[in-house]
Design an enzyme around this catalytic site. Structure first.
Site, mmCIF file in Angstrom:
data_model
loop_
_atom_site.group_PDB
_atom_site.id
_atom_site.type_symbol
_atom_site.label_atom_id
_atom_site.label_comp_id
_atom_site.label_asym_id
_atom_site.label_seq_id
_atom_site.Cartn_x
_atom_site.Cartn_y
_atom_site.Cartn_z
ATOM 1 N N HIS A 204 0.852 -1.185 0.000
ATOM 2 C CA HIS A 204 0.000 0.000 0.000
ATOM 3 C C HIS A 204 0.894 1.244 0.000
ATOM 4 C CE1 HIS A 204 0.377 0.891 4.449
ATOM 5 N NE2 HIS A 204 1.026 -0.243 4.281
ATOM 6 N N LEU A 205 0.279 2.411 0.057
ATOM 7 C CA LEU A 205 1.037 3.637 -0.170
ATOM 8 C C LEU A 205 2.240 3.797 0.762
ATOM 9 C CD1 LEU A 205 0.790 6.271 -2.024
ATOM 10 C CD2 LEU A 205 0.092 7.374 0.083
#
Lengths: 582, 90
Positions: free
Chosen positions: B16-17
């Site tokens: 994820h980010l």
């Protein structure tokens, strides 16, 4: 120029005529511009300095977040910095400025569109949504490229018709009826936030027009027909004349309704209900008297928390609530504690990324988790109560313990105020909103804990029928006449009356004239509606015999579908009322 | 020098980010050119936006190809980062 007519959703009645003002809340509109060779170095410099400014802003947000909520929440901003390290921002765009000789905004939006297309093709919903962070960072950069100025409605100095993709609560808060005469938007429906604001300010509005922002040019003459849901662009002289006449007669009709203002909301056979106002923004307080409102059944406090980085202080809230207490006079004003989350989202209050915000940390749930927000508000309300008859109402109650916890915190505030020797309203009346099915089902238990209940139909319908009211593809399910909704209302009303207490309704359903015969018969003691519809609702109440309403309500609860319910109302109201309602 | 190694994503949330940002930070410490292969995708490990398009969830195997004088060190650092779940708890 040729006249063009566009269709949309008639969200707020009335007719507005004026020049179009295209509103870009993001503060930028992106066009493609070819650069001359002597412009290239300037463009590169402009891009680099915007990049630098963006980095500085993100660093500042990181610092603020870290102070407020700790390192873990601030980490997202570090990730935002890494987004800007991407070869796209560091190499591709500067290179393209020189090789393709195009403006930075255009290149950025072009690259983002490609990125978005890839993200949208992903099967994994979780990752698909994470593209939002990239968008967020890019929007900030775009804003800085545009000079960082946010388009501000407060700065408008002439009468206009507002044309926008959508209007957020933070936009409508700064809108003045002196300049904005009506509006039309690409998205939104009858129950969206903008529609509610438009109706309460008496501004004609047509929403959900899909592409109206692309059809209208700044300065075009525009007619907004909020009664029929039409927008006429560059009208012919005869159309304009016709609409000027319509506007006049509509306004005359509205004026005739206002003559009702001094009369009570009593049925021809003597049944009296309280007809109060829902207030969304303080500007509306000045409309109370003109429309004949008997107090405020719902005072939303969210406006104080919008368009700002900091949570308003107790003093600031106290001043605002004191103004309310003074303006409402002898009539009671019911103040609803903060209802943020859901569609009214404040990043600094809710840093939790939620995939289902409407089922998440919203309203009372947020307040109970954050006493640093809840307590100053309760203290401010208690203190303002010394200046007028204020009551408190808690939103989004789903369990009994939420009421109990809220009362404990309220009591702590009372004790603190006493100890500090400050003046406040003792024995303040409290109520709970019924907007979740679980609350309606245990209304008999909840009413034991409070002085009154108020039914918020917008959310009650949304949660009961599991329908997102702003999603146009399922909006047909959003139906106040659904038998399940009627049963929940009936359960709530009966529970209150059995306990010898009163019950109100402050949702949009109460402001829809068609449902008045039904709601009267169900026994609601108070109806709270948008200020601008008070005269119309009062007119219906004054024409609707109570004994017939009771029969309609009894029969309606036996109906199987909402069509049957509506037919029942239509077939049983007096004929002069039928002419107005149907 | 060219070093290739397959590694698995083992943290709960996948790439994820924030995790991707950690990966980029590590990759940026090295001079080597570092690519990530996954299926038909071929992504620059120093591009956060590229990594986001991998949508690599927990359990995904990705192949790193580092090319440069410090390729070996880069791969070792990346191996450690993935094994440490990008510094996340689970």
């Amino acid at each position: 120029m040729t006249e063009k007519v566009f269709n949309g959703i008639a969200a707020a009645g009335g007719i507005a005529i004026g020049p179009a003002y295209l509103y870009h809340p993001q503060g930028f509109s992106v066009s493609r511009r070819n650069l001359r060779s002597e412009e290239l170095s300037g463009e590169l410099e402009r891009y680099q300095s915007s990049l630098k400014k963006t980095r500085a802003q993100i660093a500042e947000m990181e610092e603020k977040m870290q102070e407020k909520l700790g390192k873990e929440h601030a980490a997202i901003f570090q990730a935002h910095q890494v987004v800007l390290d991407d070869p796209l921002f560091m190499e591709e765009i500067p290179n393209s400025i020189q090789t393709r000789r195009l403006n930075a905004e255009f290149l950025l939006v072009e690259a983002l569109d490609k990125f978005k297309a890839v993200m949208e093709s992903l099967e994994d919903g979780y990752f698909r949504e994470r593209g939002g962070d990239i968008q967020d960072v890019s929007n900030r950069l775009l804003r800085n490229l545009a000079g960082g100025e946010k388009d501000d409605l407060k700065k408008l100095d002439r009468e206009v018709v507002l044309v926008a993709v959508d209007l957020a609560p933070s936009d409508t808060v700064s809108m003045s009826t002196d300049t904005v005469k009506g509006f039309c938007t690409d998205i939104g429906g009858r129950t969206s936030h903008v529609a509610i604001v438009a109706r309460s300010l008496g501004l004609p509005a047509v929403l959900g027009m899909k592409t109206i922002t692309a059809e209208i040019q700044e300065g075009d003459m525009v007619i907004v027909d909020g009664n029929k849901g039409l927008v006429v662009v560059n009208p012919l002289p005869q159309t304009l004349k016709q609409y000027e006449r319509l506007k006049e007669s509509y306004e005359a009709f509205q004026k005739s309704l206002e003559e009702l203002k001094a009369l009570p909301a009593t049925t021809p056979d003597g049944h009296r209900v309280t007809l109060a106002a829902n207030i969304e923004i303080p500007q509306e307080l000045d409309e109370l008297e003109r429309h004949g409102a008997e107090g405020i059944g719902l005072f939303r406090t969210e406006f104080l928390f919008m368009n700002r980085e900091e949570i308003p202080t107790e003093e600031e809230q106290y001043e605002a609530y004191k103004e309310l207490a003074t303006k409402t006079g002898v009539n009671p004003a019911i103040l609803r504690t903060l209802d943020l989350g859901g569609d009214k989202f404040l990043s600094h209050l809710n840093p939790y990324q939620e995939s289902n915000p409407f089922l998440g940390l919203r309203a009372i749930r947020l307040c109970l988790k954050r006493p640093d927000i809840f307590k100053p508000q309760l203290r401010a309300i208690l203190r303002a109560g010394a200046h007028g008859p204020i009551k408190i109402m808690f939103p989004m109650i789903s369990t009994l313990s939420e009421i109990r916890e809220s009362k404990i915190i309220l009591n702590m505030c009372v004790q603190d105020l006493k100890r500090e020797g400050l003046v406040f309203r003792s024995g303040i009346e409290i109520g709970a909103m019924i907007e979740i099915p679980s609350a309606a089902i245990i209304a008999d238990l909840l009413i034991q804990e409070v002085d009154f209940l108020s039914i918020g139909t917008n959310d009650l319908i949304q949660y009961t029928l599991a329908v997102d009211r702003v999603n146009e593809s399922v909006a047909y399910l959003y139906d106040p006449a659904n038998p399940a909704i009627l049963r929940l209302i009936k359960m709530t009303v009966d529970a209150c009356h059995k306990a010898g207490k009163w019950v109100g309704m402050c949702g949009e359903m109460a402001g829809d004239p068609v449902f008045i015969p039904l709601l009267l018969g169900m026994g609601l003691d108070e109806l709270s509606v948008s200020v601008s519809v008070i005269p119309e609702i009062k007119k219906v109440i004054r024409m609707m015999p109570y004994d017939i309403s009771v029969k309609i309500a009894q029969a309606a609860l036996q109906m199987k579908t909402s069509d049957e319910v509506l037919k029942l109302i239509r077939d049983n109201v007096p004929s002069e009322l039928k002419a107005i309602l149907f | 020098m060219k070093v290739t190694e397959k590694m698995a994503i083992i943290n709960k949330l996948g790439l994820h980010l924030r995790a991707a940002a950690e990966l980029v930070k590590v990759a940026n410490k090295f001079k080597s050119h570092i690519m990530i292969h996954h299926g038909i995708q071929n992504i620059n490990a120093k591009s956060l936006m590229g990594i986001m398009t991998l949508a690599a969830a927990k359990g995904t195997e990705i192949e790193f190809v580092a090319d440069g004088e410090d390729a070996k060190d880069a791969i070792a650092a990346l191996r450690q980062l993935l094994a440490n779940k990008f510094g996340e708890k689970e």
